[in-house]
Design an enzyme around this catalytic site. Sequence first.
Site: not given
Length: 277
Positions: A28, A32, A35, A59, A144, A183
């Site tokens: 999204m 960081h 990712h 979502q 992740g 995030s």
Amino acid sequence: MKVLRNVQEALEFTKGNYQKSVGLVPTMGFLHAGHKSLIDEARKNNDIVVVSIFVNPTQFGPGEDYESYPRDEERDFKLCEETGVDAVFTPDPKEFYQNHKTYVTIEDLKDNLCGKTRPIHFRGVLTVLTKLFHIFRPTRAYFGRKDAQQFLIVKKAVKDLNFGIEIVPCPIKREEDGLAISSRNVYLSDEERKAAPVLHRALEKGRAAMTRGMKAEDLIKIIEDEIKTEKLADIEYVQVVDTEEIKDMDVIDKDCLVALAVRFGTTRLIDNFFFEV
């Protein structure tokens, strides 16, 4: 690096790489180090790496942070270029969901943990991923482990629907003080940020005490007691669930997930670890 702004451009890109292995990293945005670790892993094992950057409206429930979710396209593109991404897909929501009436959901696995307070969340996740999987036809997709319930649900859905995609879990990336990188960490005030590492400390305390045959309620108490040492921490849940059905366990007698969600002010943070018997 190609920037794909709509579905048609993405389909044409896929058609041009039909014979190559494709690693997809769905995000999204507001990328960081977590990712980056997914992209690096995808780069190792695929001919082509695609990153989707899309704050998915389906979502987010009413009152959640869709409008305020952090976005920084310029920074995201820079990170993708530096890590050797071949294409970034960043569609406009109105183009991606045109009079949308079709959704993908999963029974049972969505009803526990985060699904209890975010009832439409995983329907939105599976719907956007199904669309991305059809558009890019990836060989592998990378997720992740911080979003552990999401990973387990996606793995099950891919198996049930015969997508033929390898779902690759990647380790949680953490700050030096143990806080899982997210995030949403930018929402934390200075005081909340100092308090937030208690989540990792609590999980590590629980992991150290955990044994086969232990009562789940005893483990949960150890973790909750540690979290409660921080006055800013407001516990939403601490649970021990099996990794197949995501059901609460009474006794730790098989592989399980130990997961938590805690609020610091208005910011909801999640963390977890997996335990193999």
